[in-house]
Design an enzyme around this catalytic site. Structure first.
Site, PDB file in Angstrom:
ATOM      1  N   GLU A 240       0.798  -1.231   0.000  1.00 33.38           N
ATOM      2  CA  GLU A 240       0.000   0.000   0.000  1.00 33.38           C
ATOM      3  C   GLU A 240       0.833   1.286   0.000  1.00 33.38           C
ATOM      4  OE1 GLU A 240      -2.740  -0.484   3.256  1.00 33.38           O
ATOM      5  OE2 GLU A 240      -3.480  -2.383   2.476  1.00 33.38           O
ATOM      6  N   GLU A 351      -6.084 -10.671  -1.473  1.00 34.43           N
ATOM      7  CA  GLU A 351      -6.958 -10.459  -0.304  1.00 34.43           C
ATOM      8  C   GLU A 351      -8.418 -10.369  -0.723  1.00 34.43           C
ATOM      9  OE1 GLU A 351      -5.563  -7.173   2.093  1.00 34.43           O
ATOM     10  OE2 GLU A 351      -3.460  -7.621   1.689  1.00 34.43           O
TER      11      GLU A 351
HETATM   12  O1  G3I Z   1      -4.159  -7.718  18.675  1.00 29.99           O
HETATM   13  C1  G3I Z   1      -4.872  -6.589  19.172  1.00 29.99           C
HETATM   14  C2  G3I Z   1      -5.444  -6.868  20.509  1.00 29.99           C
HETATM   15  O2  G3I Z   1      -4.367  -7.090  21.385  1.00 29.99           O
HETATM   16  C3  G3I Z   1      -6.286  -5.693  20.942  1.00 29.99           C
HETATM   17  O3  G3I Z   1      -6.904  -5.971  22.156  1.00 29.99           O
HETATM   18  C4  G3I Z   1      -7.385  -5.412  19.911  1.00 29.99           C
HETATM   19  C5  G3I Z   1      -8.205  -4.185  20.271  1.00 29.99           C
HETATM   20  O4  G3I Z   1      -8.741  -3.576  19.119  1.00 29.99           O
HETATM   21  O5  G3I Z   1      -6.755  -5.162  18.693  1.00 29.99           O
HETATM   22  C6  G3I Z   1      -5.973  -6.247  18.227  1.00 29.99           C
HETATM   23  O6  G3I Z   1      -5.390  -5.876  17.037  1.00 29.99           O
HETATM   24  C7  G3I Z   1      -6.230  -5.822  15.900  1.00 29.99           C
HETATM   25  C8  G3I Z   1      -5.621  -6.718  14.848  1.00 29.99           C
HETATM   26  O7  G3I Z   1      -6.348  -6.604  13.647  1.00 29.99           O
HETATM   27  C9  G3I Z   1      -5.616  -8.174  15.277  1.00 29.99           C
HETATM   28  O8  G3I Z   1      -6.905  -8.648  15.450  1.00 29.99           O
HETATM   29  C10 G3I Z   1      -6.289  -4.400  15.415  1.00 29.99           C
HETATM   30  O9  G3I Z   1      -6.990  -3.586  16.333  1.00 29.99           O
HETATM   31  C11 G3I Z   1      -6.960  -4.340  14.074  1.00 29.99           C
HETATM   32  O10 G3I Z   1      -6.842  -3.020  13.541  1.00 29.99           O
HETATM   33  C12 G3I Z   1      -6.299  -5.296  13.122  1.00 29.99           C
HETATM   34  O11 G3I Z   1      -6.987  -5.251  11.897  1.00 29.99           O
HETATM   35  C13 G3I Z   1      -6.319  -5.821  10.795  1.00 29.99           C
HETATM   36  C14 G3I Z   1      -6.030  -4.731   9.770  1.00 29.99           C
HETATM   37  O12 G3I Z   1      -5.450  -5.329   8.632  1.00 29.99           O
HETATM   38  C15 G3I Z   1      -5.083  -3.687  10.334  1.00 29.99           C
HETATM   39  O13 G3I Z   1      -4.680  -2.821   9.349  1.00 29.99           O
HETATM   40  C16 G3I Z   1      -7.241  -6.876  10.195  1.00 29.99           C
HETATM   41  O14 G3I Z   1      -7.381  -7.955  11.108  1.00 29.99           O
HETATM   42  C17 G3I Z   1      -6.647  -7.388   8.895  1.00 29.99           C
HETATM   43  O15 G3I Z   1      -7.595  -8.206   8.239  1.00 29.99           O
HETATM   44  C18 G3I Z   1      -6.313  -6.215   7.975  1.00 29.99           C
HETATM   45  O16 G3I Z   1      -5.718  -6.715   6.823  1.00 29.99           O
HETATM   46  C19 G3I Z   1      -5.371  -5.727   5.850  1.00 29.99           C
HETATM   47  C20 G3I Z   1      -4.147  -6.210   5.117  1.00 29.99           C
HETATM   48  O17 G3I Z   1      -3.113  -6.496   6.016  1.00 29.99           O
HETATM   49  C21 G3I Z   1      -3.692  -5.190   4.081  1.00 29.99           C
HETATM   50  N1  G3I Z   1      -4.755  -4.865   3.195  1.00 29.99           N
HETATM   51  C22 G3I Z   1      -6.009  -4.438   3.806  1.00 29.99           C
HETATM   52  C23 G3I Z   1      -6.475  -5.492   4.791  1.00 29.99           C
HETATM   53  C24 G3I Z   1      -7.826  -5.133   5.362  1.00 29.99           C
HETATM   54  O18 G3I Z   1      -7.763  -3.949   6.106  1.00 29.99           O
END
Ligand code: G3I
Length: 438
Positions: A240, A351
């Site tokens: 990105e 994805e």
């Molecule tokens: O692990 C923490 C946890 O400790 C905490 O308590 C909780 C509270 O919100 O958050 C947890 O982390 C989250 C993480 O996923 C793991 O579940 C984050 O908040 C959350 O923002 C994160 O989201 C991920 C996102 O990328 C972050 O940018 C999504 O799961 C994941 O599917 C998404 O994947 C991205 C690709 O990497 C790149 N392309 C876009 C795609 C979708 O956004």
């Protein structure tokens, strides 16, 4: 004016000729009506896209087979759903598409603890991607970095990624490495003097940052290639990096991007240079991004990839494809695939998910049709050698766990239900003939 010279007889001949032509037109019209009543609907006729020929051919074959009473040829007939309802056996996405591309799924660490999930993954897919566990905020250890005290070399901890790596190794699956250099999900302390986490922390120089970048990439690649040789077949080296909204002609993402801020314009090229240096033989290097089918992003991504290709640094483009039920239109999508295909690089759909806000029969039928059309497009372009698509990865396994669901706004974008039941979308992704296109 030959026919006028013939007088009365000539006129009669002329009228006979017209009658014959009218008869022929009539017969042709009857045939058209007959064909369109033959159960093959308006669906295929509305679409003039060449992709549909693939489906038409397959369907045609199955109709002919039925008429001729031939033995069931599952591969040609694509009536997987019927077969599933008869036998309870789910066809495997990976097997169905094996001559075209691998099929993968993104999983979180805790997904591997549920044997129902892992059984489904093993039976359906031949590639996996860590949804989060290979991103820098998971693989970097602040504690170990501070303990090591090396200003040019942060320390990594691959414990969370290892769950997936071991699963892939034990079950003969390949893995996409996601991702090495990304403006997001990378701790700010990676860019600060002394790995300082405080608000007032100062950013390091370009020279120090390049060392950190190289050492980070080196460690992650060497660790995975030494302990899990042959598992990671592709790396999203940079993720990105294009954001047209940031206003630059080259499309580079410059806002809220420490990699750009500290290293400068060439941080992408440097990341690929280091990745190439430490990649195992045959390991493919990808640039990965979303909305890559939008015109303003397509041309900047194309240019970026073209420059990297000229330098021998890139092997493929990752089109994330977080799409919607009605966006993008498939002609734009296909155009982008063909355009990237012209570069001669691999293309992976890294994805794929399709945001469907409702779980109603109608909405899910639309979702199934959309998956079917997307897969038809991908298969057709691969078949015609217009785009070298080598992997399609679905971004999640079951609807209960998708990044698209927000607390007050759920989404049902995937191929399986929470109970691991195959949805209509699954049969759509298989291009099953039961899934109506419109
Ligand atoms: O692990 C923490 C946890 O400790 C905490 O308590 C909780 C509270 O919100 O958050 C947890 O982390 C989250 C993480 O996923 C793991 O579940 C984050 O908040 C959350 O923002 C994160 O989201 C991920 C996102 O990328 C972050 O940018 C999504 O799961 C994941 O599917 C998404 O994947 C991205 C690709 O990497 C790149 N392309 C876009 C795609 C979708 O956004």
């Amino acid at each position: 004016m030959h026919y006028l010279r013939g007088g009365k007889n000539g006129c009669q001949e002329l009228i006979k000729g017209f009658r014959k032509i009218l008869l022929l037109i009539g017969i042709t019209l009857l045939e058209v009506v007959f064909v369109s009543c033959d159960g093959k609907g308006a669906d295929e006729q509305v679409v003039t896209d060449p992709i549909v020929t693939v489906e038409n051919n397959n369907t045609e074959k199955s109709i002919n087979n039925k008429n001729e009473g031939e033995a069931m040829d599952i591969a040609n007939k694509k009536n997987y759903k019927e077969l599933y309802e008869e036998t309870g056996e789910l066809p495997s996405l990976a097997k169905v598409y094996s001559e075209y591309f691998t099929v993968g799924v993104a999983l979180a660490g805790f997904d591997f603890t549920d044997s129902k999930k892992t059984d489904l993954v093993i039976s359906q897919f031949n590639s996996i991607t860590c949804e989060n566990e290979m991103k820098a905020d998971c693989t970097l250890s602040l504690e170990a970095t501070l303990a090591k005290g090396d200003e040019e070399c942060p320390a990594i901890n691959m414990e969370r990624a290892e769950v997936a790596l071991n699963f892939a190794k034990d079950n003969g699956l390949g893995m996409r490495g996601h991702t090495l250099v990304w403006y997001s999900q990378t701790p700010k302390w990676l860019f600060t003097v002394g790995y300082d986490t405080s608000e007032e922390a100062k950013l390091v120089t370009r020279e120090v940052m390049l060392k950190r970048m190289e050492n980070y990439i080196k460690q992650v690649m060497e660790y995975t290639n030494t302990n899990y040789p042959g598992i990671i077949y592709a790396w999203d080296v940079v993720n990105e990096a294009i954001e047209p909204g940031d206003g630059r002609e080259d499309g580079l993402r410059v806002k809220n991007n420490y990699w750009y801020e500290v290293v400068g314009n060439d941080y992408i090229e440097m990341a690929f240079t280091y990745a190439r240096k430490y990649a195992a033989p045959g390991q493919k290097l990808f640039y990965n991004d979303y909305n890559t089918y939008e015109k303003n992003k397509l041309f900047t991504t194309y240019k970026l990839a073209e420059n990297l290709k000229e330098k021998g640094l890139i092997d493929g483009i990752g089109m994330q494809d977080h799409i919607k039920l009605d966006y993008p239109v498939l002609t734009d999508y296909e155009y982008a695939l063909k355009k990237y295909g012209e570069l001669g690089l691999e293309i992976q759909i890294t994805e794929l998910d399709i945001d469907a806000k409702e779980d109603t029969e109608e909405a899910q039928a639309k979702l199934a049709a959309r998956y079917k059309k997307v897969m038809m497009t991908l298969q057709s372009l691969k078949e015609k050698e217009l785009a070298n698509i080598t992997n399609v990865t679905i971004w999640g396994l079951t609807d209960d766990r998708t990044w698209l669901s927000k607390e007050d706004s759920p989404s049902y974008p995937l191929l399986f239900t929470q109970e691991f039941k195959a949805k209509e979308a699954f049969f759509g992704a298989l291009q099953d003939e039961s899934v109506k296109l419109y």
